[in-house]
Design an enzyme around this catalytic site. Structure first.
Site, mmCIF file in Angstrom:
data_model
loop_
_atom_site.group_PDB
_atom_site.id
_atom_site.type_symbol
_atom_site.label_atom_id
_atom_site.label_comp_id
_atom_site.label_asym_id
_atom_site.label_seq_id
_atom_site.Cartn_x
_atom_site.Cartn_y
_atom_site.Cartn_z
ATOM 1 N N ASP A 141 80.354 56.867 143.785
ATOM 2 C CA ASP A 141 81.361 57.911 143.645
ATOM 3 C C ASP A 141 80.872 59.072 142.794
ATOM 4 O OD1 ASP A 141 84.012 57.125 145.008
ATOM 5 O OD2 ASP A 141 83.366 55.286 144.050
ATOM 6 N N ARG A 160 74.491 49.589 142.389
ATOM 7 C CA ARG A 160 73.540 50.284 143.252
ATOM 8 C C ARG A 160 73.721 49.861 144.711
ATOM 9 N NH1 ARG A 160 68.414 48.570 142.619
ATOM 10 N NH2 ARG A 160 67.388 50.559 142.965
ATOM 11 N N GLU A 184 83.125 55.459 137.403
ATOM 12 C CA GLU A 184 82.572 55.823 138.703
ATOM 13 C C GLU A 184 82.396 57.320 138.920
ATOM 14 O OE1 GLU A 184 84.097 53.105 141.948
ATOM 15 O OE2 GLU A 184 85.646 52.769 140.453
ATOM 16 N N ARG A 190 85.281 56.123 151.356
ATOM 17 C CA ARG A 190 84.404 55.287 150.544
ATOM 18 C C ARG A 190 82.962 55.792 150.640
ATOM 19 N NH1 ARG A 190 86.830 50.902 148.490
ATOM 20 N NH2 ARG A 190 88.802 50.262 149.410
ATOM 21 N N HIS A 234 78.873 44.578 152.137
ATOM 22 C CA HIS A 234 79.067 45.976 152.506
ATOM 23 C C HIS A 234 78.557 46.183 153.920
ATOM 24 C CE1 HIS A 234 80.724 47.745 148.941
ATOM 25 N NE2 HIS A 234 79.841 47.146 148.188
ATOM 26 N N ARG A 248 87.243 41.774 141.184
ATOM 27 C CA ARG A 248 87.316 43.218 140.990
ATOM 28 C C ARG A 248 88.648 43.711 141.531
ATOM 29 N NH1 ARG A 248 84.272 48.668 143.126
ATOM 30 N NH2 ARG A 248 84.583 47.782 145.189
#
Length: 838
Positions: free
Chosen positions: A506, A544, A468, A675, A131, A355
């Site tokens: 989210d 997380r 989410e 996002r 990320h 995913r």
């Protein structure tokens, strides 16, 4: 030496390099800026500071940002080494250690046998994800690692080496010229494997020693620990995670595992020099008897040649032989490092998850069903009809696509990754593949669809629904109950653990901090009841981030804050961004962070199922409702989105080459498809930290101060929520946020945020009975000491944002070109100074 002297020495070294590389005038500019910022923070006039910054050209602004950024990077290293030093010198039982965990368990009446059974049924699964919170290039991180090694000897040659690396860093471009590839992200994540592999044997010995100390006997229990990764398998919104990228990732895993194992085998071979005795004979009687080394030599050859090996059983057998020969110390101290690494990493290193977004799997299944003549328009069917089609096909063993025929493009993108993990399991063992995570899972059909895709290649997968949004979390217990009621699904699950993933990001963006935390709490409690009634074991997978707005905070605190009775087969947690460097860049830090997480897991898992007082849960339900209403009123305000885009650098973050994945999901730019990571990062850049506290005041107002104090004292969940909010509020700085408000002009929402912040601080302090972070003085002091050095970067960023946006709206539409580099450097500098940015 201590932290203060290390920081001073590193600061002087940086100053020396700045003088040499940029000249005295630039060094004087740095010092003058720092002095003016201190004066302003102390309440002085800021006219001189504004005049100074507005007169800087782009190069000077960029260099000034770099100077303060490198100061933070060096301070971070000093703080990191101080943690290493303190841990290395600690004596006695450490807080949140395995020994303390066993001590507390024993005090609760847990026997040695029950403690061993607890260890056997649990697994702490840590999942590395890529990320854009870790913005440093690997080249930069390598220099920083070298500096850390020399901090213990900041004199003589050690200081010279530090100066050399600081000098090299000053000449190294911090910004990536190109976006990182998926493979860049994979290699970055795997760079922490070395530290972890060095920490694992020590942690295994900690466990054995702690058990012996508390329960008075030896144990054969081993670390309930595993590692996974999403890098190279996370396809949700990332067009670059192709089947080829997944195959290359699995190859990197295999190669790195081989390196780690070969090194451990070589070390064990060197250490186990004694010869094995035959039955009833001494070593002297049997000089030709096969030595322990023979087994290690055979394992080394097989690993070197890339063969699949039954590592753990063979090493356990070797350990048993050593014990039988009275060689317990050799078995425990010389063979344990290899056996521990083999148990945790194996030949797969980390389990790669796939995913994918539910819309993508649904589209692939619809295409497959249509082409096979089964259902012409699957996506338009109601949910019950979709389930009938899917379960009917799952009962059949026939493939829908002709066996051996090449997959068309529409199917290859969906089935290709499954084919790649299938191939990897043949070479590296079943743990090469983890689970199949379905993003935005809203129904049973979303979870069944990947099973149909996997059947096309003859491979069994275990789907993990990811809930989410707030609405998804509320529906989740019913979806899980319906899923576990499907015989065809239960046949696939068998006796395995059902994983359920919960998204923090989210849900927070959807409902705000307090309502999201309560929704997650209630979803876990109700899903646990469902799994218990269905007779299946379960494990929650927590998505997380590092920031409070995305579920961040200390892992042990987060685990202890889980609802009682909801940890069954363990817990999985994502490890993201700069958290990887903070936790795993040094073996001592890796050992300590893993130990603390295991401490939390053992105590939380031993807590019997039960519910807090009805008065508390009723109060939380009211508070969450009031908090969500306040939050939605803010973000649904017609003026909010333009305000957000004006007072945060969200557009500039989108231009940073910090991740392979876009900052938005497909579609027109809205708050919904933004996002969560760049959403949170935007608010940390301007120090408002809105996702980590907004709406909490209304919730606490609903609860009332007296009841809130009771809940804080007696409810681990509520204590965790307020402690995390304290961290977010303490890192907020409305003196700095006021600078960003200049970018939007006078705006009514500005005053609303200021009033909300003040009330939130007041009500949190009432509930905890102390000032913010009173129970975390080191963190409080760190924030206080960092402000004078991060303030200049914030102010330069605001100045550069003003210039860039003025140019963007000008006649030539130049946009960011003139100020792009220093502006992007400022984003990186603030991330280094604030930390926990995503």
């Amino acid at each position: 030496m201590g932290l203060s002297s290390d920081v001073n020495m590193l600061g002087r070294t940086l100053g020396q390099v700045l003088r040499e590389q940029e000249g005295e005038d630039f060094f004087d500019l740095v010092e003058r800026t720092r002095a003016l910022v201190r004066e302003v923070r102390a309440g002085g006039d800021d006219a001189e500071l504004r005049a100074l910054l507005s007169g800087l050209d782009a190069q000077a602004a960029g260099n000034l940002v770099r100077a303060f950024t490198w100061y933070f990077q060096l301070v971070n290293l000093a703080e990191e080494y101080e943690r290493v030093r303190v841990l290395s010198q600690a004596r006695g039982v450490r807080p949140q250690s395995l020994e303390q965990a066993f001590t507390e368990l024993k005090a609760q009446g847990v026997t040695a046998e029950e403690a061993e059974a607890l260890l056997a049924r649990l697994d702490l699964g840590l999942t590395f994800t890529a990320h854009p919170t870790e913005m440093r290039r690997r080249t930069v991180r390598n220099h920083l690692v070298e500096i850390t090694r020399d901090i213990p000897s900041l004199e003589g040659e050690g200081l010279d080496r530090v100066a050399a690396h600081v000098e090299a860093l000053w000449g190294t471009p911090e910004l990536r010229r190109l976006k990182p590839t998926v493979q860049d992200e994979v290699k970055g994540g795997l760079s922490y494997v070395t530290s972890i592999s060095q920490a694992l044997p020590e942690l295994q010995r900690d466990l054995a020693r702690a058990f012996r100390q508390v329960y008075g006997r030896e144990t054969q229990a081993h670390l309930p620990l595993s590692f996974s990764s999403w890098m190279g398998g996370d396809r949700d919104g990332n067009p670059f995670v192709t089947p080829d990228a997944t195959r290359e990732t699995l190859g990197l895993h295999r190669e790195r595992a081989r390196e780690v194992l070969l090194a451990a085998v070589r070390q064990a071979y060197t250490d186990l020099s004694q010869e094995e005795a035959g039955e009833g004979q001494t070593q002297e009687d049997t000089p030709g008897q096969a030595a322990y080394r023979l087994e290690l030599r055979e394992l080394h050859s097989a690993l070197r040649d890339g063969e699949r090996v039954d590592l753990v059983p063979r090493l356990e057998a070797l350990q048993t032989r050593l014990h039988a020969e009275g060689q317990r110390r050799s078995a425990d101290l010389l063979l344990t490092p290899l056996l521990t690494v083999a148990r945790v990493f194996g030949q797969h290193l980390v389990s790669l998850d796939i995913r994918e977004h539910s819309a993508q799997t649904g589209a692939a299944v619809a295409w497959l069903l249509r082409e096979a003549g089964v259902e012409p328009d699957y996506l338009k069917l109601p949910e019950h009809a979709k389930q009938e089609v899917l379960t009917g096909e799952l009962r059949s063993r026939r493939p829908l696509w002709p066996a051996g025929e090449a997959l068309p493009e529409e199917l290859d993108a969906a089935i290709g990754p499954i084919r790649e993990v299938q191939a990897a399991t043949r070479v590296s063992g079943p743990r090469a593949f983890g689970r199949y995570v379905i993003s935005m899972a809203e129904s049973v059909s979303d979870v069944l669809e990947p099973l149909l895709l996997a059947r096309e290649v003859g491979f069994r997968i275990l789907p993990v629904p990811l809930f989410e949004t707030l609405a998804d979390l509320e529906r989740a217990p019913q979806v899980v109950w319906e899923l576990l009621s499907v015989p065809e699904y239960r046949a696939v699950l068998g006796g395995d653990v059902q994983e359920i993933m919960l998204g923090y990001s989210d849900s927070n963006k959807d409902a705000g901090f307090l309502a999201a935390n309560w929704a997650l709490h209630e979803a876990q409690r109700r899903i646990s009841d469902v799994c218990r009634r269905a007779g299946v074991r379960w494990r929650f997978f927590h998505g997380r981030g590092t920031s409070i707005g995305r579920g961040g905070g200390p892992a042990s605190r987060a685990i202890l804050g889980q609802p009682a009775g909801t940890i069954d087969a363990g817990i999985r947690i994502t490890e993201q961004g700069e958290a990887l460097a903070d936790k795993y860049s040094h073996p001592v830090l890796a050992r300590r962070n893993l130990e603390q997480a295991l401490y939390g897991l053992l105590l939380a898992a031993a807590r019997p199922a039960g519910e807090p007082p009805a008065e508390w849960t009723a109060a939380m339900t009211r508070a969450a409702r009031a908090s969500a209403a306040a939050y939605r009123a803010l973000v649904d305000d017609p003026d909010f989105l333009p305000f957000f885009e004006a007072v945060t650098p969200i557009h500039e973050i989108a231009r940073l080459n910090i991740a392979s994945r876009p900052v938005r999901r497909p579609g027109a730019p809205t708050l919904t498809n933004l996002r969560a990571i760049p959403w949170v990062m935007s608010w940390t850049q301007n120090r408002a930290n809105l996702p980590g506290w907004y709406g909490l005041a209304e919730g606490l107002r609903e609860i009332g101060p007296h009841l809130a104090r009771q809940m804080y004292a007696g409810w681990p969940f509520f204590r965790t929520v307020l402690d995390n909010a304290q961290m977010s509020l303490a890192k907020s700085d409305f003196l700095i946020f006021a600078e960003y408000l200049r970018l939007s002009g006078e705006h009514r929402l500005a005053g609303q945020l200021r009033d909300a912040y003040d009330e939130t601080v007041r009500r949190v302090q009432e509930a905890v009975g102390a000032e913010l972070l009173a129970n975390e003085p080191r963190l409080r002091e760190s924030i206080k000491l960092r402000n004078p050095y991060i303030d200049p970067i914030h102010r330069i960023q605001v100045e550069l944002l003003h210039r860039a946006r003025s140019a963007e709206s000008g006649p030539d539409g130049a946009g960011l070109d003139a100020s792009e580099r220093p502006l992007l450097l400022s984003l990186q500098g603030i991330a280094a100074g604030v930390r926990n940015t995503g």
